[in-house]
Every structure is written in C-alpha cells, then in structure tokens.
Write an enzyme that holds these catalytic residues in place. Structure first.
Site, PDB file in Angstrom:
ATOM      1  N   GLY A  92      -3.607  -6.869   5.277  1.00  0.00           N
ATOM      2  CA  GLY A  92      -3.758  -5.923   6.383  1.00  0.00           C
ATOM      3  C   GLY A  92      -5.220  -5.683   6.717  1.00  0.00           C
ATOM      4  O   GLY A  92      -5.594  -5.548   7.888  1.00  0.00           O
ATOM      5  N   ARG A 120       4.051  -5.048   9.693  1.00  0.00           N
ATOM      6  CA  ARG A 120       3.237  -3.821   9.579  1.00  0.00           C
ATOM      7  C   ARG A 120       2.682  -3.386  10.938  1.00  0.00           C
ATOM      8  O   ARG A 120       2.429  -4.202  11.813  1.00  0.00           O
ATOM      9  CB  ARG A 120       2.121  -4.052   8.540  1.00  0.00           C
ATOM     10  N   GLN A 165      -9.163   1.134   7.569  1.00  0.00           N
ATOM     11  CA  GLN A 165      -8.963  -0.123   8.309  1.00  0.00           C
ATOM     12  C   GLN A 165      -9.136   0.117   9.806  1.00  0.00           C
ATOM     13  O   GLN A 165      -9.785  -0.662  10.503  1.00  0.00           O
ATOM     14  CB  GLN A 165      -7.578  -0.692   8.007  1.00  0.00           C
ATOM     15  N   ASP A 310      -4.100   3.847  -2.475  1.00  0.00           N
ATOM     16  CA  ASP A 310      -3.525   2.657  -3.116  1.00  0.00           C
ATOM     17  C   ASP A 310      -3.068   2.924  -4.550  1.00  0.00           C
ATOM     18  O   ASP A 310      -2.373   2.106  -5.142  1.00  0.00           O
ATOM     19  CB  ASP A 310      -4.552   1.506  -3.115  1.00  0.00           C
ATOM     20  N   LYS A 337       2.609   0.234   3.938  1.00  0.00           N
ATOM     21  CA  LYS A 337       1.761  -0.674   3.143  1.00  0.00           C
ATOM     22  C   LYS A 337       2.504  -2.003   2.936  1.00  0.00           C
ATOM     23  O   LYS A 337       3.440  -2.299   3.668  1.00  0.00           O
ATOM     24  CB  LYS A 337       1.394  -0.010   1.817  1.00  0.00           C
ATOM     25  N   ARG A 341       6.134   1.951   0.048  1.00  0.00           N
ATOM     26  CA  ARG A 341       5.829   2.275  -1.355  1.00  0.00           C
ATOM     27  C   ARG A 341       6.484   3.572  -1.818  1.00  0.00           C
ATOM     28  O   ARG A 341       6.546   3.816  -3.025  1.00  0.00           O
ATOM     29  CB  ARG A 341       4.312   2.307  -1.569  1.00  0.00           C
ATOM     30  N   ARG A 384       0.821  -4.006  -5.862  1.00  0.00           N
ATOM     31  CA  ARG A 384       0.592  -2.727  -6.568  1.00  0.00           C
ATOM     32  C   ARG A 384       1.875  -2.194  -7.212  1.00  0.00           C
ATOM     33  O   ARG A 384       1.825  -1.520  -8.233  1.00  0.00           O
ATOM     34  CB  ARG A 384      -0.041  -1.709  -5.633  1.00  0.00           C
TER      35      ARG A 384
HETATM   36  C1  S3P Z   1      -8.375  -0.645   2.901  1.00  0.00           C
HETATM   37  C2  S3P Z   1      -7.965   0.562   3.367  1.00  0.00           C
HETATM   38  C3  S3P Z   1      -6.698   1.199   2.989  1.00  0.00           C
HETATM   39  C4  S3P Z   1      -6.066   0.552   1.785  1.00  0.00           C
HETATM   40  C5  S3P Z   1      -6.159  -0.937   1.793  1.00  0.00           C
HETATM   41  C6  S3P Z   1      -7.582  -1.419   1.937  1.00  0.00           C
HETATM   42  C7  S3P Z   1      -9.670  -1.194   3.372  1.00  0.00           C
HETATM   43  O1  S3P Z   1      -5.817   1.126   4.093  1.00  0.00           O
HETATM   44  O2  S3P Z   1      -4.718   0.940   1.650  1.00  0.00           O
HETATM   45  O3  S3P Z   1      -5.620  -1.470   0.594  1.00  0.00           O
HETATM   46  O4  S3P Z   1     -10.204  -2.108   2.728  1.00  0.00           O
HETATM   47  O5  S3P Z   1     -10.178  -0.694   4.386  1.00  0.00           O
HETATM   48  P1  S3P Z   1      -5.859   2.269   5.227  1.00  0.00           P
HETATM   49  O6  S3P Z   1      -7.270   2.504   5.508  1.00  0.00           O
HETATM   50  O7  S3P Z   1      -5.132   1.747   6.408  1.00  0.00           O
HETATM   51  O8  S3P Z   1      -5.167   3.440   4.583  1.00  0.00           O
END
Ligand code: S3P
Length: 423
Positions: A92, A120, A165, A310, A337, A341, A384
């Site tokens: 993702g 997703r 993200q 996470d 996720k 989860r 995970r």
């Molecule tokens: C991540 C942000 C998280 C996390 C993912 C990695 C990143 O997601 O769950 O494993 O590297 O920016 P979200 O920011 O969408 O919660």
C-alpha cells in the site's frame, strides 16, 4: 508454508532488528528523485520494499546492490515514462506514495497490485490529488490506477484521516508543483517523509499537524536506515509475556511518531528499559531491554492510534495477558490494511482461547487469560497477523498450527531466524 508453534518457558539473548520498512521505501523513492549518487545502508529485505525498487527500475532509475543490504542509486532526478504497468505487489505504501509522485509528472503510468492491494481503498489519495488537478482513472477507486501525469496546482488540504501514506502522497505531489501545498491531519502520523525530505534539502515546514511544502530539487545524500519498531513489536510482546524472559533488542527506530507501543506498554506496567538512545540521520534509534512483566489493562485511543497502528494485532495478544479489560478504540482504519485486522485478529485469537470481542473501531479484550492453543489458525495473507499469532503460540498450553506463514516475507523475512536465537 505451515508452521507449528510450541510453548516456550523462557526467552533469553540479544537480537538486532532489521531495517524499517517505511523508511526503506522512502529512501528508494527520494534518492531516485534526487540528482546524484546515494548509498542506502541497511535496506529492508522485505518483499514490499523490493516492489518499490522494481517500480523505480521501470521508471529508468538504476540501482546496484553492493552487498545484500547496501544499495547504490544513481539518478539524474528525472523519471522516464514506464514501458509497462508498475506492479506494487502487496505494498500500500508503494501505491499511495507513487500515485503522488506520478500524478505530477509529464507522462502516463498505471499502478497495479496483488489481490489484497487491489481491494484496498485508493479514494483517500485520488480525492486530494484530483483537487490538485490530477487525472486518475480507476474502477470504484481501487487499483489498477491509470495516472495521466500533468502539471498540478497546489492546495490547502485538511484530511479526515491520520494517514502517513495519504500525507506523503500529497507532499510528494507538492514537491513537484508550483506554489505552497499544505496538508493538515487530525493527529500526527509517522513523519519519515518530512524528516527525509528535509534531510535531502526540500523546502518543507512542519507545524504540529500541518505540513507545508514548496517545489524543490532534492540533493543526493547517503541514508542509513534504522531498525523497524513495528518488527521489534513482536519481540517486545514476546519478551513481556513469555515467563522468565530477559532480552535485548538492538537498533530499534524510536521516532516519537512510531513509539505508541512503548507508551502503551509503560501504562500497562511493562518492564522496558531504553538503552543508548542515539540519532541516525534525523531518526532516533536505541536498544531495548525487555523483561517478563505483570501487566494491567488499559484504554488505547485517540492520538496514540497512528503511532501504533501496525502494532495493534500484537498489542491485542499482549492484552490477553493483562489483568482487566483492555479497550482499543478509534482504530477503524485497521479494517483497510492487508486484511481486515479487527475481524481477523478476533477470529483467530478466539480460536486459541482468548476472551476478545470485536467493536466497529477496535476491540475489547479481557485478561489475564490462559490460552489453550490446540488450534489451526489463518494468516489472511497478512504478514502482521502471521507474526502476532506466532507470538501468541509461544504462551499457548498446546501447540498451534499457523497456515501459510510465508506471508511474513512481506516485511520481515528474518523473523523466525531471530526468534530461534532467543529459545
Ligand atoms: C505506512 C503508513 C501506515 C502503515 C503502513 C506504512 C507508511 O499506513 O500502516 O504499514 O510507510 O507511510 P497509514 O498511514 O495509511 O495508516
């Protein structure tokens, strides 16, 4: 690969936690956008980060492994139009951050993913990018995403989600867009993008939950990546709940936007010492000493959630061993996720005897509960989940069988080898 886990009576020894997945992705992305030569040291061996690396090869950026975890990237800062679809695999982070990078280029591209990633939600990035003028085609806001690259306009965007993200996607679009792009989130999410962009010379400013970025050139600089606290989390919980344990976990990233698990463990009465805190670039790291502890239940909610998002499945395992009722709220995004989860954790922990209940945005867990084990559990193709169930298996009365444990390779191929060191 199916795996049988048996009860352990003690964990002892010292391990070093491998590379942070979030920082590894960003190291590839940002050094590819920078002009010059970068050495990336301690790069992740996980499949997700290798997906990012492959995407940049398709975009014409050369890399060379000097050894298994040291990477040399040479770039002129310009990405080339890809000749095929860009496969983000299970990642993702790759898809969401790349959509911000690619929407602001002068070529078209298509981002694809595996079965899980294709389910997703991508609306969270398509919507703000569209407000910047981006043109992205998808079916129901899911991958594949067809991106028609173009010059974008800057925006002031307030997100309903605390997602690193989404934040990183918009900041990366802003990095190649005239004017000031500003992004505000409800609670601060992990800030590796902000720290690394600043390190590489971008014009970026952070004020509490708002970040502003202006179009900038990045300068190539070597990057050494800290150990992943999200990987360390499985060892932290194992060390706290397996009887007679005393372990040292070295090189753990301690960026304050990631240390929610340590805050929660402290509230639960855990015996954790932080040793030798130091800086790696702009990221904090340290070593942790973990000893078996008597734990009490707590409430986990609000601004701490993005700092441990996470880690929640393994925190649920921890809570089964805490006296009282642990409540986890405000974590509805866990349903989006690599698997849902919330449902997956509840279903599988119930099979081995946990007293855990699903709520729309989290869990209620009643402890301290003797876990009987003696069950076959599923990973839901989620790395995970696989590792959380492994940790639960270490305290189950009878062995448990975990089906398709190989999903661990997405983030942490070294997991079993390191666990074995502590037996
Ligand atoms: C991540 C942000 C998280 C996390 C993912 C990695 C990143 O997601 O769950 O494993 O590297 O920016 P979200 O920011 O969408 O919660």
């Amino acid at each position: 690969m199916d795996l049988v886990i048996e009860k352990k009576n003690t964990l002892k020894g010292e391990i070093t936690i491998p590379s942070d997945k979030s920082i590894s992705h960003r190291a590839i992305m940002f050094s590819s956008l920078a002009k010059g030569k970068t050495l990336v040291k301690n790069f992740s061996k996980g499949a997700d980060c290798h997906s990012t690396l492959k995407v940049f090869s398709e975009l014409g950026i050369e890399h060379k492994f000097l050894d298994e975890q040291t990477l040399e990237i040479i770039s002129d800062g310009k990405l080339k139009a890809p000749l095929k679809d860009l496969d983000c695999g299970n990642s993702g982070t790759t898809m969401r951050l790349m959509s911000g990078i690619l929407a602001a280029r002068n070529f078209n591209s298509v981002l694809t993913g595996d079965e899980s990633l294709s389910k997703r939600p991508m609306k969270r990035v398509i919507e703000p990018l569209s407000l910047m003028g981006a043109k992205i085609e998808s079916k129901d806001n899911k991958a594949p995403l067809k991106i028609y690259g173009k010059e974008l306009n800057s925006i002031d965007y307030t997100s309903k989600l605390s997602s690193a993200q989404v934040k990183s996607c918009i900041l990366l679009a802003g990095l190649n867009t005239k004017g000031i792009t500003s992004y505000t989130e409800p609670f601060v999410s992990r800030n590796h993008t902000e720290l690394m962009l600043e390190y590489l010379g971008a014009d970026i400013m952070v004020n509490d939950t708002t970040t502003k970025i202006t179009k900038s050139e990045l300068e190539a600089k070597d990057i050494e990546i800290a150990g992943d606290i999200s990987s360390a989390a499985f060892f932290i919980v194992a060390g706290l709940i397996v009887p007679n344990s005393d372990i040292i976990i070295k090189n753990v990233g301690l960026n304050p936007t990631r240390t929610g698990i340590l805050e929660v463990c402290e509230k639960m009465g855990a015996n954790i010492e932080i040793l030798d805190k130091r800086l790696l670039g702009k990221e904090e790291v340290g070593d942790l000493r973990i000893r078996t502890s008597n734990l009490k239940a707590t409430v986990i909610e609000g601004d701490v959630i993005p700092k441990l998002i996470d880690e929640i499945p393994v925190i649920a395992v921890l809570a089964t061993q805490a006296e009282g009722e642990t409540i986890i709220k405000d974590a509805q995004d866990l349903r989006n996720k690599e698997s849902d989860r919330i449902t997956a954790t509840v279903k599988e922990l119930q099979k081995i005897g946990a007293d855990i209940e699903e709520t729309p945005d989290g869990f209620i867990i009643r402890g301290k509960k003797h876990l009987k084990g003696d069950a076959e559990v599923e990973t839901y193709h989620d790395h995970r989940l696989a590792m959380s169930l492994y940790v639960a298996g270490l305290i189950c009365e009878k062995p448990i069988k975990i089906n398709e444990f190989q999903w661990v390779n997405i983030s942490f191929p070294e997991f079993e080898e390191l666990m074995n060191k502590l037996f």
